[in-house]
Design a protein around this motif. Structure first.
Motif, PDB file in Angstrom:
ATOM      1  N   ARG A 539       0.704  -1.375  -0.036  1.00  0.00           N
ATOM      2  CA  ARG A 539      -0.028   0.007   0.074  1.00  0.00           C
ATOM      3  C   ARG A 539       0.573   1.191   0.046  1.00  0.00           C
ATOM      4  O   ARG A 539       0.543   2.210   0.588  1.00  0.00           O
ATOM      5  N   TYR A 540       1.934   1.229  -0.727  1.00  0.00           N
ATOM      6  CA  TYR A 540       2.702   2.364  -0.774  1.00  0.00           C
ATOM      7  C   TYR A 540       1.856   3.559  -1.598  1.00  0.00           C
ATOM      8  O   TYR A 540       2.005   4.690  -1.154  1.00  0.00           O
ATOM      9  N   GLY A 541       1.365   3.069  -2.671  1.00  0.00           N
ATOM     10  CA  GLY A 541       0.525   3.812  -3.237  1.00  0.00           C
ATOM     11  C   GLY A 541      -0.929   4.102  -2.872  1.00  0.00           C
ATOM     12  O   GLY A 541      -1.607   3.241  -2.689  1.00  0.00           O
ATOM     13  N   ARG A 542      -1.209   5.148  -2.406  1.00  0.00           N
ATOM     14  CA  ARG A 542      -2.617   5.538  -1.860  1.00  0.00           C
ATOM     15  C   ARG A 542      -3.691   5.583  -3.038  1.00  0.00           C
ATOM     16  O   ARG A 542      -3.543   6.280  -3.725  1.00  0.00           O
ATOM     17  N   LEU A 543      -4.643   4.630  -2.810  1.00  0.00           N
ATOM     18  CA  LEU A 543      -5.648   4.604  -3.855  1.00  0.00           C
ATOM     19  C   LEU A 543      -7.174   5.415  -3.403  1.00  0.00           C
ATOM     20  O   LEU A 543      -7.259   5.327  -2.076  1.00  0.00           O
ATOM     21  N   MET A 544      -7.467   6.153  -4.255  1.00  0.00           N
ATOM     22  CA  MET A 544      -8.808   7.043  -3.960  1.00  0.00           C
ATOM     23  C   MET A 544      -9.674   7.058  -4.993  1.00  0.00           C
ATOM     24  O   MET A 544      -9.473   6.404  -6.220  1.00  0.00           O
ATOM     25  N   ASN A 545     -11.019   6.910  -4.495  1.00  0.00           N
ATOM     26  CA  ASN A 545     -12.002   6.884  -5.554  1.00  0.00           C
ATOM     27  C   ASN A 545     -12.038   5.584  -6.078  1.00  0.00           C
ATOM     28  O   ASN A 545     -12.268   5.317  -7.415  1.00  0.00           O
TER      29      ASN A 545
END
Length: 664
Positions: A539-545
């Motif tokens: 989860r290094y990249g934060r996912l949104m929407n």
């Protein structure tokens, strides 16, 4: 009436007992301590700003002639609270040449209760368990656990010794405020005193007959702040040398130093008879230099051999100069252990076997140490290293420089295991040294470290998937001081402990990081150390929407999020250590994402250094190139705000996020 008389007698008895108790309590400690306790206004003055207060720090030294020196020491602390209790500790430096002639200590509680300690309450402690041949030790008393609020701890002791040295030092400041700091020196008729005082405008000097006295009053505590210069450069220090008359000099073999040339000759003479060789030493020298054609190759082999000697401190007969005299080179060779001066003497003996001139070089190392040009004394140094005359074809490297008297010279520390011959260890950079010979030698300052000599070059190749999970491989090359530091850590830690260090380092910039594999390769001769590391970060990249957008920081390692504190007022200069970091990060992005926003380039330029970060996105790969260069500088207090601002701008740049969004 009878009852009234009986009550009166009882009252008189109670008062008498009280007065007797008061007299008894007062007689339990000396008048000098009574005077300290009566200074109530000063005790109240410092209560809000300190955990403890030194009421008195006093030393009276008398030079009695024929090498006899006696000393009386008095010290008293008022402990405001439990945080100041570490001041209730005593450590008296001793050796076989020094006698403890008297000792007393007291604890005076707020209630009036008094506890007294005597000579037999002291505990003898070895200074270093590695010192197989040392007559130095400490006599200690630790009553810190007995301290309560508003408690006084005080002590006095007397010592005597016979010594060839007649110089010394005095520091006025402490880690707590000092009400009165006083040094008294009593000389004999016709003797002279030379002294130098630094950073002590508050001190007063007086002279009455043969007694010389310095006093400082109401001295603030030494400020301990992060990244400050040596406190010895900011605190009040007195250095002195006593010079006996000619008659006394003829009666006792004093070691008196008028200048640094005197010191150089003394140290050189102390080693001269110890660098003799024997058949076994000559044979070993021939063995390790066999097949080596150039002078430099032969010197390197001998230095490396000296480096293999096991380090064990060795101090005998300190007060008569023995602490500067090495054991015989053949003894060090046979036993394969010794301290810095022993290793240096062994290397010099081996070099003499092949006709190469060398020198003992004295230096001062440590976290709080400085050598003043104005005070010529061997006591200014705590380390002995090697100087070697080298030919013009010797390579250009950090450990070789041009000496004004001796020509081209290699400086090498045999005690270090993390620097090869030719490399000047980072802890010697900028330090003052003295090459010891019969020539007119003087103090020299070694070159300061440059950012390029403390350099890290890092490349990170990574992939981030649709879930924001990161897989990365890092290759980091360390040069100079950075290589010595990481090499030393790698050699000193067990494999599991070193991996824990790496894990903590990664976790500083990523979340849920796990190490898959790692390896190290040491290019010792080049003073380069390489680390290769593979790791994952969930989860290094934060996912949104629901994954429509993904954001993360392109800086993975050694992210500079810390800045100097801005809330507290800085009271001492800030010391910046030189460093250079070059980094390229390439992160492959899922093909259905495109770059939405980023701050493409950030550049900073200041007197402290320079910084740049450039972010670009091409063919599905995000690339971030980062350069950070810090110059060595001492930032004055008045410029501290500018330093904070510079670090804050760097922190914002490295914490900035890139935003990707799904295509179409």
């Amino acid at each position: 009436m009878l009852a009234t008389k009986m009550m009166l007698r009882a009252l008189i008895a109670i008062v008498s007992v009280g007065l007797a108790g008061s007299a008894l309590a007062k007689s339990s400690y000396p008048d000098w301590l009574e005077e300290c306790l009566e200074n109530k206004s000063v005790i109240d003055r410092f209560e809000e700003e300190a955990d403890a207060l030194c009421l008195l720090d006093e030393s009276e030294i008398e030079y009695e002639g024929r090498g006899v020196v006696s000393q009386k020491v008095r010290r008293a602390f008022h402990i405001y609270d439990r945080d100041g209790r570490e001041n209730a500790r005593i450590a008296i430096q001793m050796s076989d040449g020094r006698k403890l002639d008297g000792f007393s200590a007291w604890i005076i509680y707020k209630s009036g209760k008094i506890e007294r300690y005597k000579k037999n309450d002291l505990v003898e402690i070895a200074l270093d368990r590695d010192k197989l041949r040392s007559d130095s030790y400490q006599l200690q008393l630790d009553r810190s656990e007995s301290m309560r609020e508003e408690t006084v701890f005080a002590f006095e002791y007397e010592t005597s010794k016979k010594t060839v040295f007649l110089d010394g030092a005095w520091r006025f400041n402490m880690g707590v405020p000092v009400v009165l700091s006083r040094l008294s020196l009593t000389l004999r008729k016709g003797w002279e005193l030379r002294s130098s005082v630094f950073n002590s405008d508050f001190s007063e000097y007086s002279n009455e007959g043969y007694v010389h006295r310095w006093e400082g009053r109401n001295i603030p505590a030494v400020e301990i702040e992060e990244s400050q210069p040596f406190s010895s450069l900011m605190t009040g220090n007195l250095y002195y040398t006593v010079h006996p008359d000619s008659k006394e000099m003829s009666r006792y073999p004093y070691a008196i130093f008028s200048n640094w040339n005197d010191v150089a000759r003394y140290v050189d003479a102390s080693q001269d008879e110890r660098i003799l060789t024997n058949e076994a030493l000559v044979a070993k020298t021939e063995e390790i230099t066999a097949g080596k054609e150039s002078q430099w190759e032969k010197i390197s082999e001998i230095c490396s051999y000296a480096q293999s000697i096991n380090y064990l401190a060795n101090s005998i007969d300190l007060y008569n100069g023995g602490g500067m005299t090495p054991q015989f080179a053949e003894e060090t060779f046979e036993k394969h252990y010794g301290d810095c001066k022993d290793m240096t003497a062994l290397a010099r003996a081996m070099l003499s076997c092949i006709g190469i001139e060398s020198f003992a070089v004295t230096a001062q190392i440590g976290s709080d140490s400085w050598v003043y040009d104005e005070w010529a004394s061997p006591a200014a140094f705590n380390h002995c290293i090697l100087g070697v005359r080298v030919s013009d074809d010797a390579p250009d490297c950090s450990g070789v420089f041009e000496h004004p008297k001796h020509g081209r010279m290699l400086i090498f520390d045999p005690t270090t295991k993390n620097s090869s011959p030719g490399v000047l260890p980072y802890y010697l950079k900028g330090r003052k040294i003295l090459v010891c010979s019969e020539k007119d030698d003087a103090l020299l300052a070694l070159p300061e470290m440059l950012p390029e000599e403390n350099r890290v070059k890092r490349e990170v190749t990574a992939t981030i998937n649709l879930g924001g999970n990161l897989n990365a491989e890092l290759v980091q090359e360390c040069y100079g001081g950075a290589a010595e530091s990481l090499r030393g850590l790698y050699r000193s830690l067990k494999r599991d402990d070193f991996e824990s260090f790496l894990r903590a380092w990664i976790a500083n910039g990523t979340r849920d990081a796990q190490i898959d594999s790692w390896s190290c390769e040491d290019f010792f001769e080049e003073n380069r150390f390489e680390l290769t590391l593979s790791f994952t970060a969930r989860r290094y990249g934060r996912l949104m929407n629901q994954g429509e957008m993904m954001l993360f920081s392109p800086v993975l390692m050694s992210r500079l999020q810390w800045v100097p504190p801005v809330d507290d007022d800085r009271k001492t200069p800030y010391l910046l250590s030189p460093h250079r970091t070059e980094e390229t990060i390439r992160i492959s992005i899922p093909e259905n994402y495109m770059l939405d926003s980023s701050s493409n380039r950030k550049e900073l330029e200041s007197e402290f250094g320079r910084y740049s970060m450039n972010v670009s996105f091409t063919d599905g790969v995000l690339e971030a190139d980062r350069l950070s260069v810090l110059e060595r500088s001492v930032v004055p207090v008045e410029n501290y705000g500018q330093l904070v601002d510079y670090f804050e701008q760097k922190s914002r740049a490295e914490s900035s996020k890139v935003v990707f969004k799904q295509k179409g």
